[in-house]
Scaffold this motif. Structure first.
Motif, mmCIF file in Angstrom:
data_model
loop_
_atom_site.group_PDB
_atom_site.id
_atom_site.type_symbol
_atom_site.label_atom_id
_atom_site.label_comp_id
_atom_site.label_asym_id
_atom_site.label_seq_id
_atom_site.Cartn_x
_atom_site.Cartn_y
_atom_site.Cartn_z
ATOM 1 N N MET A 1 -30.795 68.382 24.013
ATOM 2 C CA MET A 1 -31.237 67.174 24.685
ATOM 3 C C MET A 1 -31.418 67.462 26.165
ATOM 4 S SD MET A 1 -31.569 64.092 23.515
ATOM 5 C CE MET A 1 -31.815 62.453 23.999
ATOM 6 N N ILE A 2 -32.402 66.845 26.737
ATOM 7 C CA ILE A 2 -32.715 67.048 28.146
ATOM 8 C C ILE A 2 -31.833 66.160 29.013
ATOM 9 C CG2 ILE A 2 -34.531 66.732 29.868
ATOM 10 C CD1 ILE A 2 -36.518 67.406 27.619
ATOM 11 N N ASP A 3 -31.327 66.724 30.089
ATOM 12 C CA ASP A 3 -30.550 65.955 31.057
ATOM 13 C C ASP A 3 -31.557 65.290 31.994
ATOM 14 O OD1 ASP A 3 -28.979 64.992 33.132
ATOM 15 O OD2 ASP A 3 -27.548 66.650 32.980
ATOM 16 N N THR A 4 -31.969 64.092 31.635
ATOM 17 C CA THR A 4 -33.019 63.410 32.392
ATOM 18 C C THR A 4 -32.568 63.043 33.804
ATOM 19 O OG1 THR A 4 -32.445 61.305 31.338
ATOM 20 C CG2 THR A 4 -34.255 62.568 30.360
ATOM 21 N N ALA A 5 -31.289 62.824 34.015
ATOM 22 C CA ALA A 5 -30.804 62.529 35.363
ATOM 23 C C ALA A 5 -31.032 63.734 36.278
ATOM 24 C CB ALA A 5 -29.334 62.142 35.333
ATOM 25 N N PRO A 58 -33.674 76.516 34.267
ATOM 26 C CA PRO A 58 -34.071 75.442 33.350
ATOM 27 C C PRO A 58 -33.026 75.097 32.293
ATOM 28 C CG PRO A 58 -35.315 77.433 32.887
ATOM 29 C CD PRO A 58 -34.524 77.689 34.133
ATOM 30 N N VAL A 59 -32.140 76.012 31.998
ATOM 31 C CA VAL A 59 -31.140 75.767 30.955
ATOM 32 C C VAL A 59 -30.269 74.573 31.298
ATOM 33 C CG1 VAL A 59 -29.126 76.738 29.780
ATOM 34 C CG2 VAL A 59 -31.137 78.144 30.141
ATOM 35 N N ARG A 60 -29.880 74.440 32.544
ATOM 36 C CA ARG A 60 -28.979 73.344 32.925
ATOM 37 C C ARG A 60 -29.644 71.978 32.771
ATOM 38 N NH1 ARG A 60 -29.244 71.099 38.097
ATOM 39 N NH2 ARG A 60 -30.987 71.922 39.289
ATOM 40 N N ILE A 61 -30.968 71.924 32.787
ATOM 41 C CA ILE A 61 -31.678 70.656 32.646
ATOM 42 C C ILE A 61 -32.150 70.439 31.212
ATOM 43 C CG2 ILE A 61 -33.747 69.357 33.311
ATOM 44 C CD1 ILE A 61 -33.539 70.806 36.042
ATOM 45 N N PHE A 62 -32.799 71.432 30.655
ATOM 46 C CA PHE A 62 -33.485 71.247 29.378
ATOM 47 C C PHE A 62 -32.656 71.596 28.145
ATOM 48 C CE2 PHE A 62 -36.852 71.902 32.550
ATOM 49 C CZ PHE A 62 -37.511 70.697 32.386
ATOM 50 N N PHE A 63 -31.584 72.333 28.319
ATOM 51 C CA PHE A 63 -30.783 72.735 27.166
ATOM 52 C C PHE A 63 -29.290 72.566 27.390
ATOM 53 C CE2 PHE A 63 -34.653 75.311 27.411
ATOM 54 C CZ PHE A 63 -35.276 74.876 26.253
ATOM 55 N N ALA A 64 -28.915 71.770 28.374
ATOM 56 C CA ALA A 64 -27.506 71.633 28.767
ATOM 57 C C ALA A 64 -26.616 71.178 27.609
ATOM 58 C CB ALA A 64 -27.389 70.666 29.943
ATOM 59 N N ASN A 65 -26.965 70.130 26.934
ATOM 60 C CA ASN A 65 -26.118 69.604 25.851
ATOM 61 C C ASN A 65 -26.064 70.574 24.677
ATOM 62 O OD1 ASN A 65 -25.620 67.307 27.306
ATOM 63 N ND2 ASN A 65 -27.243 66.143 26.306
ATOM 64 N N HIS A 66 -27.186 71.195 24.371
ATOM 65 C CA HIS A 66 -27.236 72.135 23.257
ATOM 66 C C HIS A 66 -26.308 73.333 23.518
ATOM 67 C CE1 HIS A 66 -28.845 74.218 19.808
ATOM 68 N NE2 HIS A 66 -29.124 75.252 20.554
#
Length: 73
Positions: A1-5, A58-66
């Motif tokens: 899930m993307i960290d939209t914040a 980009p990992v911290r934004i686009f794949f953080a939860n995963h």
């Protein structure tokens, strides 16, 4: 899930609007807002945002939860 914040933060840091980012990645503003709400960007859109926004990690934004879920298993 993307960290939209975090994504919103990067957009603001770059002095852009969500509408401008949407135009830059080739989707309508309405579609962009909908995808921000759902976190449902496809890989091409993510790749384009990484480029347009000059995102170094980009990992911290686009794949953080995963990534976090896999690390806790």
């Amino acid at each position: 899930m993307i960290d939209t914040a975090k994504l919103r933060g990067v957009i603001a840091e770059r002095g852009l609007s969500q509408r401008k980012v949407a135009e830059s990645i080739g989707i309508s503003a309405r579609t962009f807002y909908s995808k921000m709400k759902s976190g449902g960007f496809d890989s091409g859109e993510i790749d384009a945002m990484i480029s347009v926004l000059s995102i170094d990690d980009p990992v911290r934004i686009f794949f953080a939860n995963h990534v976090a879920r896999k690390a806790t298993k």
